[in-house]
Design an enzyme around this catalytic site. Structure first.
Site, short mmCIF file in Angstrom:
data_model
loop_
_atom_site.label_atom_id
_atom_site.label_comp_id
_atom_site.label_asym_id
_atom_site.label_seq_id
_atom_site.Cartn_x
_atom_site.Cartn_y
_atom_site.Cartn_z
CD GLU A 136 -2.90 -1.17 2.33
OE1 GLU A 136 -2.90 -0.20 3.11
OE2 GLU A 136 -3.74 -2.08 2.35
N PRO A 137 0.27 2.41 -0.19
CG PRO A 137 -1.12 4.13 -0.94
CD PRO A 137 -1.15 2.70 -0.52
CB THR A 167 3.74 -6.87 -10.80
OG1 THR A 167 4.80 -6.23 -10.09
CG2 THR A 167 4.25 -7.40 -12.13
CD GLN A 345 33.61 0.19 -15.85
OE1 GLN A 345 32.53 0.72 -15.60
NE2 GLN A 345 34.73 0.87 -15.95
N GLY A 348 31.84 -0.43 -22.01
CA GLY A 348 32.42 0.93 -22.03
C GLY A 348 31.37 1.97 -22.39
N GLY A 349 31.73 2.91 -23.23
CA GLY A 349 30.80 3.97 -23.63
C GLY A 349 29.53 3.42 -24.24
CD GLU A 372 7.59 -11.54 -5.86
OE1 GLU A 372 7.67 -12.64 -5.29
OE2 GLU A 372 7.19 -11.38 -7.03
CB THR A 374 14.12 -4.77 0.76
OG1 THR A 374 14.03 -5.02 2.18
CG2 THR A 374 13.02 -3.80 0.33
CD GLU A 376 18.20 -3.39 2.56
OE1 GLU A 376 17.16 -3.51 1.88
OE2 GLU A 376 19.29 -3.11 2.06
N1 COS Z 1 5.02 -18.02 5.99
C1 COS Z 1 3.87 -18.14 6.68
N2 COS Z 1 3.61 -17.44 7.81
C2 COS Z 1 4.57 -16.58 8.23
C3 COS Z 1 5.79 -16.42 7.54
C4 COS Z 1 6.00 -17.18 6.38
N3 COS Z 1 7.11 -17.07 5.67
N4 COS Z 1 6.53 -15.51 8.21
C5 COS Z 1 5.81 -15.13 9.27
N5 COS Z 1 4.62 -15.78 9.28
C6 COS Z 1 3.54 -15.64 10.24
C7 COS Z 1 4.04 -15.74 11.66
O1 COS Z 1 4.05 -17.08 12.11
C8 COS Z 1 3.03 -14.91 12.41
O2 COS Z 1 1.84 -15.62 12.62
P1 COS Z 1 1.36 -16.06 14.10
O3 COS Z 1 1.35 -14.81 14.92
O4 COS Z 1 0.01 -16.62 13.85
O5 COS Z 1 2.38 -17.04 14.57
C9 COS Z 1 2.68 -13.83 11.41
O6 COS Z 1 3.01 -14.33 10.12
C10 COS Z 1 3.42 -12.55 11.65
O7 COS Z 1 4.80 -12.86 11.77
P2 COS Z 1 5.83 -11.79 12.30
O8 COS Z 1 5.37 -11.26 13.62
O9 COS Z 1 7.20 -12.36 12.17
O10 COS Z 1 5.58 -10.65 11.20
P3 COS Z 1 6.09 -9.20 11.07
O11 COS Z 1 4.92 -8.31 10.92
O12 COS Z 1 7.10 -8.88 12.13
O13 COS Z 1 6.82 -9.26 9.63
C11 COS Z 1 8.41 -9.82 7.95
C12 COS Z 1 7.76 -10.20 9.29
C13 COS Z 1 9.03 -8.44 8.00
C14 COS Z 1 9.47 -10.84 7.66
C15 COS Z 1 7.32 -9.87 6.86
O14 COS Z 1 6.35 -8.88 7.08
C16 COS Z 1 7.84 -9.71 5.47
O15 COS Z 1 8.30 -10.66 4.85
N6 COS Z 1 7.76 -8.47 4.95
C17 COS Z 1 8.11 -8.19 3.58
C18 COS Z 1 6.86 -8.19 2.78
C19 COS Z 1 7.18 -8.11 1.34
O16 COS Z 1 7.86 -8.96 0.80
N7 COS Z 1 6.66 -7.06 0.72
C20 COS Z 1 6.79 -6.90 -0.66
C21 COS Z 1 5.41 -6.83 -1.19
S1 COS Z 1 5.07 -7.81 -2.51
S2 COS Z 1 6.04 -7.00 -3.98
#
Ligand code: COS
Length: 389
Positions: A136-137, A167, A345, A348-349, A372, A374, A376
């Site tokens: 989302e935004p 996408t 690289q 080159g140009g 999908e 980052t 990080e």
């Molecule tokens: N598969 C299934 N469930 C998952 C999971 C996975 N890979 N990773 C975490 N979960 C579940 C956890 O078990 C938890 O559920 P319960 O509370 O029921 O146990 C829930 O999801 C939340 O997990 P967590 O507290 O670890 O989530 P966070 O909000 O802290 O986020 C990250 C964890 C940051 C790793 C996750 O939000 C993420 O991958 N973010 C990136 C999203 C992304 O790729 N965005 C791009 C958009 S698409 S282009």
């Protein structure tokens, strides 16, 4: 703990079926996609017939069982197809990846029998296109912070909100949409919905102009009192974030394969150029400075491909692939960005000119470190997995 590289054993020999999938994709990509890649980038549009042809070849439903109109291949075969298409054109490649890994996959794994029968055949044939609406935004990495809401009304859900960076967003017929049913529950209140884009209240907002993968459609989606039948709830209320994150685990394998494809384009184009360009009376391929860049590219691409195949093999085996997918995407995207830099690289140009493919690879590679999840976020996921016990 989830398996580490050493613990996971998998056979590196491709089966006849996997080889055939790779060859079919290779030939199609070389004949139909590569010659149009510059035009797709320039015009910021993928010809619809290319998507239709990928559908006819079975790519759009690569690992959907034949029972639902798919090609019935495994995920590893799909990974091979993704690498080949992306070697030719990363815009066309990501249209395929998003459709299969992010829209078809969650219906296949979380859909009811009725939902699978209703949606998979037309998606698997490429007749209909799918997209995945999570970001989302104001929320990307922190997916659970979404604000799009879903309110139950009789036997419908009413969706309101905005999704960003989607996408295939403006060309999709079917969207997998994540929405908050109860903000006080945070991630336990999120639900996933199958939304047909012809539904009143659904509209396409801004179309994004991008640095790279310019042919790929990236749109904002707007939901204004969009009424979705309760029968289109995917999984249960509260399971939405789990569905989104597990879908992204598979998506990350396809982006790793995309990165390998882009890096391979960089290597193959660099090899061809280095063998014909001369300086100081010899081919630039004869200079050690160029050879070292080529050698690094070749080695890193092989390593990235192995990580990608390992993650695909784990998904095929029904094993936990969170760690393997994150490692593959983290490493492969880094390899693609480095290979693209060295490709420019070496040219080159000429590497800086639109007349040659190097600058397109340079622009296309960067997104693999962002979407999908980052790099990080990949490190965060990897650290969490290896620290689990
Ligand atoms: N598969 C299934 N469930 C998952 C999971 C996975 N890979 N990773 C975490 N979960 C579940 C956890 O078990 C938890 O559920 P319960 O509370 O029921 O146990 C829930 O999801 C939340 O997990 P967590 O507290 O670890 O989530 P966070 O909000 O802290 O986020 C990250 C964890 C940051 C790793 C996750 O939000 C993420 O991958 N973010 C990136 C999203 C992304 O790729 N965005 C791009 C958009 S698409 S282009």
């Amino acid at each position: 703990m989830a398996m580490t590289a050493i613990e996971t054993g998998f056979d590196l020999t491709l089966t006849e079926e996997q080889e055939l999938a790779r060859k079919t994709a290779h030939d199609f990509a070389a004949e139909k996609v590569l010659p149009r890649a510059a035009e797709i980038d320039e015009q910021a549009k993928i010809p619809r017939e290319l998507i239709a042809e990928m559908g006819a070849l079975g790519f759009m439903g690569a690992y959907v069982p034949e029972q639902y109109g798919g090609a019935g291949l495994d995920v590893l075969s799909y990974t091979l197809i993704v690498e080949e298409i992306n070697r030719a054109c990363a815009s066309t490649g990501v249209a395929l990846c998003s459709h299969v890994s992010l829209a078809v996959d969650p219906i296949l794994h979380h859909g009811s029998d009725e939902q699978k029968a209703r949606y998979l055949p037309a998606l698997a044939s490429g007749e209909r296109i799918g997209c995945f609406a999570l970001s989302e935004p104001a929320s990307g990495s922190d997916a659970a912070a979404m604000r799009t809401g879903a309110t139950r009304q009789g036997d419908s859900w009413i969706l309101n909100g905005t999704k960003n960076f989607i996408t295939n967003g403006s060309i999709a017929d079917v969207a997998i949409v994540f929405a908050q049913t109860d903000p006080t529950e945070r991630h336990k209140g999120i639900a996933a919905f199958i939304v047909e884009t012809k539904t009143p209240g659904f509209s396409v907002g801004k179309l994004e102009k991008k640095l790279g993968i310019r042919g790929s459609d990236t749109a904002q989606l707007v939901f204004q009192d969009c009424r979705v039948p309760a029968a289109n709830l995917l999984g249960e209320v509260g399971e939405g974030l789990r569905i989104a994150l597990s879908t992204l685990d598979g998506g990350r394998i396809s982006i790793a394969a995309q990165a390998v494809g882009i890096a391979r384009a960089c290597l193959e184009d660099s090899l061809a150029y280095a063998k014909q360009r001369e300086a100081f009376g010899k081919r630039i391929a004869d200079f050690q400075a160029i050879q070292w860049m080529l050698a690094d590219m070749a080695t890193e691409i092989d390593a990235a491909r192995l990580l990608t195949w390992r993650a695909a093999a784990a998904k095929d085996a029904g094993e936990d692939h969170i760690l393997a997918a994150a490692e593959a995407k983290l490493f492969a995207s880094d390899v693609a960005v480095r290979a693209a830099r060295d490709c420019v690289q070496i040219f080159g140009g000429y590497g800086y000119l639109k007349d040659f493919p190097a600058e397109r690879h340079y622009r296309d590679a960067k997104i693999t470190e962002i979407y999908e999840g980052t790099s990080e976020i990949m490190k965060l996921v990897i650290a969490e997995e290896i620290l689990k016990e």
